[in-house]
Every structure is written in C-alpha cells, then in structure tokens.
Design a protein around this motif. Structure first.
Motif, PDB file in Angstrom:
ATOM      1  N   ALA A  61       0.833  -1.205   0.000  1.00 49.10           N
ATOM      2  CA  ALA A  61       0.000   0.000   0.000  1.00 49.10           C
ATOM      3  C   ALA A  61       0.867   1.254   0.000  1.00 49.10           C
ATOM      4  O   ALA A  61       0.570   2.225  -0.703  1.00 49.10           O
ATOM      5  N   TYR A  62       1.937   1.235   0.770  1.00 43.92           N
ATOM      6  CA  TYR A  62       2.842   2.386   0.834  1.00 43.92           C
ATOM      7  C   TYR A  62       3.461   2.649  -0.538  1.00 43.92           C
ATOM      8  O   TYR A  62       3.508   3.790  -1.001  1.00 43.92           O
ATOM      9  N   ALA A  63       3.903   1.595  -1.204  1.00 46.45           N
ATOM     10  CA  ALA A  63       4.530   1.742  -2.524  1.00 46.45           C
ATOM     11  C   ALA A  63       3.525   2.264  -3.548  1.00 46.45           C
ATOM     12  O   ALA A  63       3.830   3.173  -4.324  1.00 46.45           O
ATOM     13  N   ARG A  64       2.319   1.709  -3.561  1.00 45.40           N
ATOM     14  CA  ARG A  64       1.298   2.170  -4.515  1.00 45.40           C
ATOM     15  C   ARG A  64       0.957   3.629  -4.270  1.00 45.40           C
ATOM     16  O   ARG A  64       0.857   4.416  -5.213  1.00 45.40           O
ATOM     17  N   ARG A  65       0.773   3.992  -3.012  1.00 39.97           N
ATOM     18  CA  ARG A  65       0.421   5.377  -2.705  1.00 39.97           C
ATOM     19  C   ARG A  65       1.549   6.322  -3.109  1.00 39.97           C
ATOM     20  O   ARG A  65       1.300   7.406  -3.632  1.00 39.97           O
ATOM     21  N   THR A  66       2.787   5.923  -2.882  1.00 38.17           N
ATOM     22  CA  THR A  66       3.927   6.744  -3.265  1.00 38.17           C
ATOM     23  C   THR A  66       3.960   6.947  -4.782  1.00 38.17           C
ATOM     24  O   THR A  66       4.161   8.066  -5.263  1.00 38.17           O
ATOM     25  N   VAL A  67       3.717   5.889  -5.542  1.00 35.85           N
ATOM     26  CA  VAL A  67       3.710   5.994  -7.007  1.00 35.85           C
ATOM     27  C   VAL A  67       2.571   6.883  -7.482  1.00 35.85           C
ATOM     28  O   VAL A  67       2.758   7.756  -8.333  1.00 35.85           O
ATOM     29  N   VAL A  68       1.390   6.683  -6.939  1.00 37.67           N
ATOM     30  CA  VAL A  68       0.241   7.497  -7.354  1.00 37.67           C
ATOM     31  C   VAL A  68       0.464   8.968  -7.000  1.00 37.67           C
ATOM     32  O   VAL A  68       0.210   9.863  -7.816  1.00 37.67           O
ATOM     33  N   ASN A  69       0.963   9.242  -5.799  1.00 41.48           N
ATOM     34  CA  ASN A  69       1.234  10.628  -5.417  1.00 41.48           C
ATOM     35  C   ASN A  69       2.281  11.258  -6.328  1.00 41.48           C
ATOM     36  O   ASN A  69       2.137  12.417  -6.747  1.00 41.48           O
ATOM     37  N   GLU A  70       3.323  10.521  -6.652  1.00 39.75           N
ATOM     38  CA  GLU A  70       4.355  11.032  -7.568  1.00 39.75           C
ATOM     39  C   GLU A  70       3.775  11.277  -8.960  1.00 39.75           C
ATOM     40  O   GLU A  70       4.105  12.265  -9.616  1.00 39.75           O
ATOM     41  N   ALA A  71       2.916  10.382  -9.410  1.00 41.16           N
ATOM     42  CA  ALA A  71       2.315  10.527 -10.738  1.00 41.16           C
ATOM     43  C   ALA A  71       1.426  11.771 -10.799  1.00 41.16           C
ATOM     44  O   ALA A  71       1.494  12.548 -11.760  1.00 41.16           O
ATOM     45  N   ILE A  72       0.603  11.963  -9.785  1.00 37.90           N
ATOM     46  CA  ILE A  72      -0.269  13.137  -9.767  1.00 37.90           C
ATOM     47  C   ILE A  72       0.571  14.401  -9.667  1.00 37.90           C
ATOM     48  O   ILE A  72       0.281  15.410 -10.326  1.00 37.90           O
ATOM     49  N   SER A  73       1.634  14.376  -8.881  1.00 40.31           N
ATOM     50  CA  SER A  73       2.535  15.534  -8.791  1.00 40.31           C
ATOM     51  C   SER A  73       3.198  15.817 -10.131  1.00 40.31           C
ATOM     52  O   SER A  73       3.368  16.978 -10.516  1.00 40.31           O
ATOM     53  N   ALA A  74       3.566  14.771 -10.853  1.00 37.90           N
ATOM     54  CA  ALA A  74       4.209  14.957 -12.163  1.00 37.90           C
ATOM     55  C   ALA A  74       3.260  15.626 -13.150  1.00 37.90           C
ATOM     56  O   ALA A  74       3.678  16.429 -13.981  1.00 37.90           O
ATOM     57  N   ILE A  75       1.987  15.292 -13.051  1.00 39.05           N
ATOM     58  CA  ILE A  75       1.001  15.910 -13.940  1.00 39.05           C
ATOM     59  C   ILE A  75       0.864  17.392 -13.622  1.00 39.05           C
ATOM     60  O   ILE A  75       0.720  18.226 -14.518  1.00 39.05           O
ATOM     61  N   ARG A  76       0.940  17.732 -12.362  1.00 37.49           N
ATOM     62  CA  ARG A  76       0.746  19.125 -11.946  1.00 37.49           C
ATOM     63  C   ARG A  76       1.971  19.996 -12.195  1.00 37.49           C
ATOM     64  O   ARG A  76       1.842  21.207 -12.293  1.00 37.49           O
ATOM     65  N   ARG A  77       3.150  19.385 -12.262  1.00 38.74           N
ATOM     66  CA  ARG A  77       4.378  20.159 -12.491  1.00 38.74           C
ATOM     67  C   ARG A  77       4.411  20.656 -13.925  1.00 38.74           C
ATOM     68  O   ARG A  77       4.045  19.934 -14.861  1.00 38.74           O
ATOM     69  N   PRO A  78       4.884  21.877 -14.128  1.00 38.40           N
ATOM     70  CA  PRO A  78       5.021  22.349 -15.508  1.00 38.40           C
ATOM     71  C   PRO A  78       6.113  21.556 -16.226  1.00 38.40           C
ATOM     72  O   PRO A  78       7.141  21.226 -15.638  1.00 38.40           O
ATOM     73  N   ARG A  79       5.841  21.222 -17.470  1.00 45.34           N
ATOM     74  CA  ARG A  79       6.824  20.480 -18.269  1.00 45.34           C
ATOM     75  C   ARG A  79       7.829  21.423 -18.891  1.00 45.34           C
ATOM     76  O   ARG A  79       7.496  22.536 -19.274  1.00 45.34           O
ATOM     77  N   ARG A  80       9.014  20.930 -19.029  1.00 47.58           N
ATOM     78  CA  ARG A  80      10.044  21.671 -19.739  1.00 47.58           C
ATOM     79  C   ARG A  80      10.158  21.076 -21.131  1.00 47.58           C
ATOM     80  O   ARG A  80      10.664  19.972 -21.303  1.00 47.58           O
ATOM     81  N   GLU A  81       9.649  21.793 -22.083  1.00 53.60           N
ATOM     82  CA  GLU A  81       9.727  21.321 -23.464  1.00 53.60           C
ATOM     83  C   GLU A  81      10.740  22.159 -24.210  1.00 53.60           C
ATOM     84  O   GLU A  81      10.818  23.373 -24.036  1.00 53.60           O
ATOM     85  N   TRP A  82      11.512  21.510 -25.012  1.00 52.61           N
ATOM     86  CA  TRP A  82      12.546  22.180 -25.782  1.00 52.61           C
ATOM     87  C   TRP A  82      12.133  22.213 -27.245  1.00 52.61           C
ATOM     88  O   TRP A  82      12.110  21.185 -27.909  1.00 52.61           O
ATOM     89  N   PRO A  83      11.790  23.395 -27.753  1.00 55.64           N
ATOM     90  CA  PRO A  83      11.417  23.477 -29.161  1.00 55.64           C
ATOM     91  C   PRO A  83      12.620  23.179 -30.051  1.00 55.64           C
ATOM     92  O   PRO A  83      13.769  23.394 -29.672  1.00 55.64           O
ATOM     93  N   SER A  84      12.320  22.679 -31.217  1.00 59.85           N
ATOM     94  CA  SER A  84      13.378  22.323 -32.157  1.00 59.85           C
ATOM     95  C   SER A  84      13.109  22.983 -33.496  1.00 59.85           C
ATOM     96  O   SER A  84      11.969  23.033 -33.959  1.00 59.85           O
ATOM     97  N   ALA A  85      14.164  23.468 -34.124  1.00 61.08           N
ATOM     98  CA  ALA A  85      14.025  24.065 -35.442  1.00 61.08           C
ATOM     99  C   ALA A  85      14.000  22.988 -36.519  1.00 61.08           C
ATOM    100  O   ALA A  85      13.576  23.238 -37.648  1.00 61.08           O
ATOM    101  N   ASP A  86      14.438  21.780 -36.179  1.00 58.90           N
ATOM    102  CA  ASP A  86      14.471  20.686 -37.153  1.00 58.90           C
ATOM    103  C   ASP A  86      13.112  20.020 -37.226  1.00 58.90           C
ATOM    104  O   ASP A  86      12.573  19.556 -36.227  1.00 58.90           O
ATOM    105  N   VAL A  87      12.573  19.972 -38.424  1.00 61.19           N
ATOM    106  CA  VAL A  87      11.296  19.328 -38.648  1.00 61.19           C
ATOM    107  C   VAL A  87      11.567  18.012 -39.365  1.00 61.19           C
ATOM    108  O   VAL A  87      12.388  17.957 -40.278  1.00 61.19           O
TER     109      VAL A  87
END
Length: 165
Positions: free
Chosen positions: A60-86
């Motif tokens: 239960a501890y492991a599942r809760r830790t994974v779910v909490n981390e996953a929800i936190s990852a969704i809420r964190r802003p992503r760092r996307e790197w634009p590319s000039a190469d198409v």
C-alpha cells in the motif's frame, strides 16, 4: 543468523513489484517515459523510507507513493525544448478502430485514473484502494463509477467482467 540485508530486500521488492507500479504510473500520467521517471522517483523515496516501513503495509505504501508522484508529475510544468528541425516525412497515420483507450483515459482526472488503475490493473478491492490513497471508500466507489461511465461513453465496446458493487 540474520536475514537478508535491507538493500537485498528492497532489490527483491523492486524486481517483483516495479513493473506493476510502472503500469499504474503509466495509466495515471499516460506517457511511458514520464511513468519511468515517476516510478524511479517513487522508488527512491521508498528506499529512503525502507527501514521505517512496516512490511505488512509495504504494498500500500509503494502504490500510494507511485500514485502521489504521478499526480505531482502531472501538476508540475513540463520543460519542453522546441526544435528548429522538422522531420522530413510525416508520421504514418494510425488506423482509427474506434477503440482508443489512451485517449479515453486522458478524459479522466488524475485521481480517477489512479483509482481505475488500482481497481482494475492491480485488482485491488475498494477498501484496499481507499487505504492506499488515503481516501474514503465512498470516494473510491463514486470515482470508479464516474470514471467507468466516462470510459464506457467513449469506448462503447469496453466490457468489464467484474461487478462493481
């Protein structure tokens, strides 16, 4: 004589449960690369807390830790790197067969995805999911019901064999 070292115990747990925890993370975040990062981050936290975790509540501890981390990852802003190469050529079209589980899961809120993942991917009972996420059993039931209703409305061919009551 002493038992296995804490490091050996953790390694055994990680090898046994890591893939299942990664699948749960994927259902919540919907990206395998992010799911890998989430699982790794959760396992790091789990390793640090390993000596303090009661073995009977380890799952239960492991599942809760994974779910909490996953929800936190969704809420964190992503760092996307634009590319000039198409790319030279467009990606091949994927045939639409009307059954896109990933797109339908994207319609669910992160907590609903976590609950659906734990209920149907990890095959936990309502009480076990409630304990794992620290929510009331009624919340698990209502979120499961709403999540499945959303999935059914977008995936009419989806068949569940378990009675949800």
């Amino acid at each position: 004589m002493t038992g296995p070292s804490p490091e050996a115990e953790f390694e055994e747990f990680f090898l046994a449960r890591g893939p299942a925890l990664r699948r749960i993370a994927y259902v919540v975040v919907r990206d395998w690369h992010v799911a890998d990062d989430v699982t790794q981050s959760a396992m790091t936290k789990l390793y640090r807390a390993w000596p303090r975790i009661r073995r009977e509540s380890l799952e239960a501890y492991a599942r809760r830790t994974v779910v909490n981390e996953a929800i936190s990852a969704i809420r964190r802003p992503r760092r996307e790197w634009p590319s000039a190469d198409v790319p030279d050529t467009p990606a091949p079209e994927i045939a639409d067969h009307g059954l896109d589980l990933d797109r339908a899961l994207g319609l669910l809120a992160p907590q609903q995805r976590a609950i659906v993942a734990l209920r149907f991917l990890d095959d936990l009972s309502v009480a076990e999911v409630a304990a794992a996420l620290g929510v009331a059993e009624g919340t698990v039931k209502s979120q499961t019901s709403r999540g499945l209703a959303t999935l059914r409305s977008h995936l009419p061919h989806l068949v569940l064999t378990e009675d949800l009551r």
